[in-house]
Design an enzyme around this catalytic site. Structure first.
Site, PDB file in Angstrom:
ATOM      1  N   LYS A   1       4.243  -0.287  68.666  1.00 38.96           N
ATOM      2  CA  LYS A   1       3.520  -1.479  69.137  1.00 38.96           C
ATOM      3  C   LYS A   1       4.096  -1.850  70.499  1.00 38.96           C
ATOM      4  CE  LYS A   1       3.935  -5.734  69.434  1.00 38.96           C
ATOM      5  NZ  LYS A   1       3.276  -5.838  70.746  1.00 38.96           N
ATOM      6  N   PRO A   2       3.419  -1.442  71.569  1.00 39.75           N
ATOM      7  CA  PRO A   2       3.939  -1.768  72.907  1.00 39.75           C
ATOM      8  C   PRO A   2       3.641  -3.232  73.240  1.00 39.75           C
ATOM      9  CG  PRO A   2       1.840  -0.625  73.093  1.00 39.75           C
ATOM     10  CD  PRO A   2       2.143  -0.720  71.617  1.00 39.75           C
TER      11      PRO A   2
ATOM     12  N   GLY B   1      13.615  -6.020  72.847  1.00 39.39           N
ATOM     13  CA  GLY B   1      12.971  -7.201  73.428  1.00 39.39           C
ATOM     14  C   GLY B   1      13.950  -8.353  73.434  1.00 39.39           C
ATOM     15  N   SER B   2      13.402  -9.548  73.423  1.00 39.72           N
ATOM     16  CA  SER B   2      14.259 -10.729  73.553  1.00 39.72           C
ATOM     17  C   SER B   2      15.018 -11.008  72.261  1.00 39.72           C
ATOM     18  CB  SER B   2      13.394 -11.934  73.913  1.00 39.72           C
ATOM     19  OG  SER B   2      12.482 -12.179  72.851  1.00 39.72           O
TER      20      SER B   2
ATOM     21  N   GLU C   1      17.625  -3.890  70.019  1.00 41.11           N
ATOM     22  CA  GLU C   1      18.143  -3.818  71.395  1.00 41.11           C
ATOM     23  C   GLU C   1      17.639  -5.074  72.085  1.00 41.11           C
ATOM     24  OE1 GLU C   1      20.152  -1.622  72.664  1.00 41.11           O
ATOM     25  OE2 GLU C   1      20.094  -0.079  71.123  1.00 41.11           O
ATOM     26  N   LEU C   2      18.506  -6.064  72.230  1.00 42.57           N
ATOM     27  CA  LEU C   2      18.040  -7.392  72.646  1.00 42.57           C
ATOM     28  C   LEU C   2      18.518  -7.756  74.053  1.00 42.57           C
ATOM     29  CD1 LEU C   2      18.643  -9.065  69.172  1.00 42.57           C
ATOM     30  CD2 LEU C   2      16.617  -7.870  70.010  1.00 42.57           C
TER      31      LEU C   2
HETATM   32  N1  LIG Z   1      18.781  -4.105  74.984  1.00 36.17           N
HETATM   33  C1  LIG Z   1      17.855  -3.344  75.521  1.00 36.17           C
HETATM   34  O1  LIG Z   1      17.896  -2.126  75.480  1.00 36.17           O
HETATM   35  C2  LIG Z   1      16.683  -3.969  76.208  1.00 36.17           C
HETATM   36  C3  LIG Z   1      15.845  -3.157  76.977  1.00 36.17           C
HETATM   37  C4  LIG Z   1      14.730  -3.721  77.590  1.00 36.17           C
HETATM   38  C5  LIG Z   1      14.468  -5.083  77.434  1.00 36.17           C
HETATM   39  N2  LIG Z   1      15.307  -5.837  76.680  1.00 36.17           N
HETATM   40  C6  LIG Z   1      15.058  -7.282  76.536  1.00 36.17           C
HETATM   41  O2  LIG Z   1      13.659  -7.530  76.390  1.00 36.17           O
HETATM   42  C7  LIG Z   1      13.355  -8.824  76.893  1.00 36.17           C
HETATM   43  C8  LIG Z   1      12.151  -8.749  77.809  1.00 36.17           C
HETATM   44  O3  LIG Z   1      11.101  -8.149  77.202  1.00 36.17           O
HETATM   45  P1  LIG Z   1       9.879  -8.973  76.551  1.00 36.17           P
HETATM   46  O4  LIG Z   1       9.645 -10.233  77.306  1.00 36.17           O
HETATM   47  O5  LIG Z   1       8.767  -8.010  76.373  1.00 36.17           O
HETATM   48  O6  LIG Z   1      10.495  -9.380  75.155  1.00 36.17           O
HETATM   49  P2  LIG Z   1       9.726 -10.065  73.936  1.00 36.17           P
HETATM   50  O7  LIG Z   1      10.745 -10.263  72.885  1.00 36.17           O
HETATM   51  O8  LIG Z   1       8.914 -11.222  74.347  1.00 36.17           O
HETATM   52  O9  LIG Z   1       8.677  -8.954  73.481  1.00 36.17           O
HETATM   53  C9  LIG Z   1       9.097  -7.700  73.000  1.00 36.17           C
HETATM   54  C10 LIG Z   1       8.030  -7.170  72.056  1.00 36.17           C
HETATM   55  O10 LIG Z   1       7.857  -8.085  70.986  1.00 36.17           O
HETATM   56  C11 LIG Z   1       6.502  -8.510  70.917  1.00 36.17           C
HETATM   57  N3  LIG Z   1       6.478  -9.924  70.543  1.00 36.17           N
HETATM   58  C12 LIG Z   1       6.498 -10.993  71.355  1.00 36.17           C
HETATM   59  N4  LIG Z   1       6.489 -12.126  70.638  1.00 36.17           N
HETATM   60  C13 LIG Z   1       6.483 -11.779  69.348  1.00 36.17           C
HETATM   61  C14 LIG Z   1       6.493 -12.509  68.129  1.00 36.17           C
HETATM   62  N5  LIG Z   1       6.503 -13.817  68.119  1.00 36.17           N
HETATM   63  N6  LIG Z   1       6.504 -11.812  66.985  1.00 36.17           N
HETATM   64  C15 LIG Z   1       6.501 -10.478  66.992  1.00 36.17           C
HETATM   65  N7  LIG Z   1       6.472  -9.724  68.114  1.00 36.17           N
HETATM   66  C16 LIG Z   1       6.470 -10.371  69.287  1.00 36.17           C
HETATM   67  C17 LIG Z   1       5.936  -8.270  72.290  1.00 36.17           C
HETATM   68  O11 LIG Z   1       4.531  -8.091  72.244  1.00 36.17           O
HETATM   69  C18 LIG Z   1       6.664  -7.001  72.699  1.00 36.17           C
HETATM   70  O12 LIG Z   1       6.051  -5.870  72.132  1.00 36.17           O
HETATM   71  C19 LIG Z   1      14.605  -9.278  77.603  1.00 36.17           C
HETATM   72  O13 LIG Z   1      15.287 -10.177  76.766  1.00 36.17           O
HETATM   73  C20 LIG Z   1      15.401  -7.989  77.783  1.00 36.17           C
HETATM   74  O14 LIG Z   1      16.782  -8.154  77.905  1.00 36.17           O
HETATM   75  C21 LIG Z   1      16.403  -5.322  76.064  1.00 36.17           C
END
Ligand SMILES: NC(=O)c1ccc[n+]([C@@H]2O[C@H](COP(=O)([O-])OP(=O)(O)OC[C@H]3O[C@@H](n4cnc5c(N)ncnc54)[C@H](O)[C@@H]3O)[C@@H](O)[C@H]2O)c1
Ligand SMILES: N[C@@H](CC=O)C(=O)O
Length: 493
Positions: free
Chosen positions: A184-185, A237-238, A259-260
């Site tokens: 799920k991208p 993600g976050s 991986e946050l």
């Molecule tokens: N540690 C690592 O390897 C690494 C690598 C890349 C990015 N990140 C982190 O990712 C973050 C930025 O990316 P982002 O803004 O896409 O993160 P995000 O957490 O908003 O989204 C990540 C994924 O989760 C999905 N998502 C968003 N809200 C959701 C919810 N409420 N319920 C379920 N899924 C949901 C998004 O569609 C996306 O696919 C930053 O915090 C960054 O540090 C970490």
């Protein structure tokens, strides 16, 4: 010019989900537009799948798992290497797609395609080395040992900042282990994921092994987390969303890898040449316009070289060019959307209101609404948002410290623990600070730290587990212990 006209192979631009080897639209007819963050123009649309379609992807992955896991490791390796070759052969198109949907400069996008492909090659090979163990038996006439077996279906949820490499680092590991995957991208950057699916199909990866689902993110994730047939969740993600997903996986007791977020300190020792360190800090801060989990968020410089360091940093930063990532000679593209720009501005305002000095960062020079000019703040302190929050923007915060003990305390003063940078040539200082830092990865006198052989991951609220390296494949393997008894006389082990 339409997106597909910009590609040598227009079939890499897909506006459907990919389930069980079929391009799929949403049964409910719902769609969402995807925008070029540099221009604000719509690039295309993606379907928002219905819940039953997400469950259909799980059905497909379940059926495909039976055959995929039964292949020999070297057979899976061959398919993955064919995928790798296709990623390389289509590198330029993949990079253009990425720049259009994510905004990063084309040379950086090319670098990410190379980086993403390198995980496919690495795990194709690692899949052949998922060794079990022979255990010296304490039970008479028995042979003891372990086997490594694929966990089953893995759900992979990925962010928009690295739209290709964050998928391949997970998917190649899982597929090499014998798992099937549902990706799920992020809705902001779906087209890189769909191009990966197109190339996986051409590489002969069987239907149902690599699926891409699209939809309302919370709804899709809830289904994947609640599904008992999905045995592993890997999320990048976050930290906010990671926590939510961890909770949602509790009922089905899944394998969870997270991986946050990061909030990397960049520590500069008193022995450093301030120019060398400042140039390195600029490189560590502004990659992907600061939208990188490894971005140097808090730059901690020894008081004896602080002022010189700030001068060199400002000079280097002033030379960075900002613009559309498709243009030549661009260092920083746009931020992903308007909310990211608002968040960056709020972090800067908060710091200034609490006493930080704005050295540079004139937003009236921004070439468009989603752009944020590189910004430098000095005198940043613990009470400011920039100290605790991941800015995910080209905003650098510098502060001075007195001694090693103080800088260790400052560096660890965060809930995050992903990566840290240390610049010094004093071996005693290196060892002391390295051991004291509460981070999963420490780069010493280097900005570059990642790649396929590396166990990538964080501690504290930056995550669980490691991706890449020799252990990355373990996230997708179960250990099965066996005791083969009543063997008659077995001598020794
Ligand atoms: N540690 C690592 O390897 C690494 C690598 C890349 C990015 N990140 C982190 O990712 C973050 C930025 O990316 P982002 O803004 O896409 O993160 P995000 O957490 O908003 O989204 C990540 C994924 O989760 C999905 N998502 C968003 N809200 C959701 C919810 N409420 N319920 C379920 N899924 C949901 C998004 O569609 C996306 O696919 C930053 O915090 C960054 O540090 C970490
Ligand atoms: N640069 C990181 C991605 C973080 O956002 C990586 O190499 O994985």
């Amino acid at each position: 010019m339409t997106l597909s006209n910009q590609l040598s192979d227009p079939r890499l631009f897909r506006q459907y989900a990919y389930i069980d080897g079929k391009w799929t639209h949403g049964d409910g007819g719902r769609e969402e537009a995807v925008f070029d963050p540099a221009t604000g123009e719509a690039l295309g649309h993606i379907p928002l799948l219905e819940d039953a379609q997400i469950r259909g992807a799980v059905d497909a992955a379940e059926t495909a798992f039976v055959h995929w896991r039964a292949l020999r490791a070297d057979e899976r390796c061959e398919r993955l290497l064919a995928w790798y070759d296709l990623l390389q052969a289509n590198r330029e198109d993949l990079a253009i797609l990425m720049t259009l949907e994510q905004g990063k400069p084309l040379p950086d996008a090319r670098g990410e395609v190379e980086y993403g492909a390198s995980f496919v090659r690495w795990f194709a090979e690692e899949g052949k080395r998922t060794y079990g163990e022979t255990i010296p038996s304490h039970i008479p006439n028995a042979a003891l040992g372990t086997l490594k077996e694929p966990v089953g279906i893995a759900a992979l949820i990925t962010p928009w900042n690295f739209p290709l490499a964050m998928i391949t680092r997970k998917a190649a590991a899982a597929m090499a282990a014998g798992c099937t995957v549902i990706v799920k991208p992020a809705n902001e950057t779906p087209f890189s994921a769909l191009a990966l699916a197109e190339l996986a199909e051409r590489a002969g990866i069987p239907a149902g092994v690599f699926n891409v689902v699209l939809g309302d993110p919370p709804a899709v994730s809830r289904i994947l987390c609640a599904e008992d047939r999905v045995k592993a969740l890997s999320f990048t993600g976050s930290t906010r969303v990671g926590r939510l997903l961890l909770e949602q996986c509790a009922n089905t007791v899944k394998r969870v890898s997270l991986e946050l977020g990061g909030n990397a300190p960049f520590i500069v020792g008193p022995d450093m040449d301030p120019k060398e360190a400042a140039y390195a800090a600029v490189a560590a801060k502004f990659q992907t316009a600061g939208q990188d989990c490894l971005a140097a968020d808090r730059i901690l410089v020894h008081e004896s070289i602080h002022d010189a360091f700030v001068g060199f940093f400002a000079e280097r930063m002033a030379a960075l060019t900002v613009g559309n990532g498709l243009s030549n000679e661009i260092d920083l593209g746009p931020l992903i959307h308007a909310q990211a720009v608002e968040k960056a501005a709020a972090i800067v305002d908060d710091a200034i209101s609490k006493g930080a000095t704005l050295v540079a960062g004139d937003q009236s020079q921004a070439p468009g609404p989603n752009f944020f000019m590189p910004t430098l703040l000095t005198g940043v302190t613990h009470d400011m948002k920039i100290w605790h929050e991941e800015s995910f923007a080209p905003v650098a915060g510098i502060t001075a410290y007195r001694d090693d003990d103080e800088v260790i305390e400052m560096a660890n003063d965060t809930e995050y623990g992903l990566a840290a940078y240390l610049y010094t040539h004093d071996i005693r200082r290196i060892w002391k600070i390295l051991r004291a830092l509460e981070f999963g990865m420490v780069a010493i006198n280097s900005v570059k730290m990642t790649g396929p052989p590396v166990p990538f991951g964080g501690v504290k609220h930056s995550g669980l587990g490691r991706e890449g390296g020799v252990t990355g494949i373990d996230e997708y393997l179960e250990t099965k212990y066996y005791c083969l008894g009543a063997l008659g006389s077995v001598s020794g082990s």
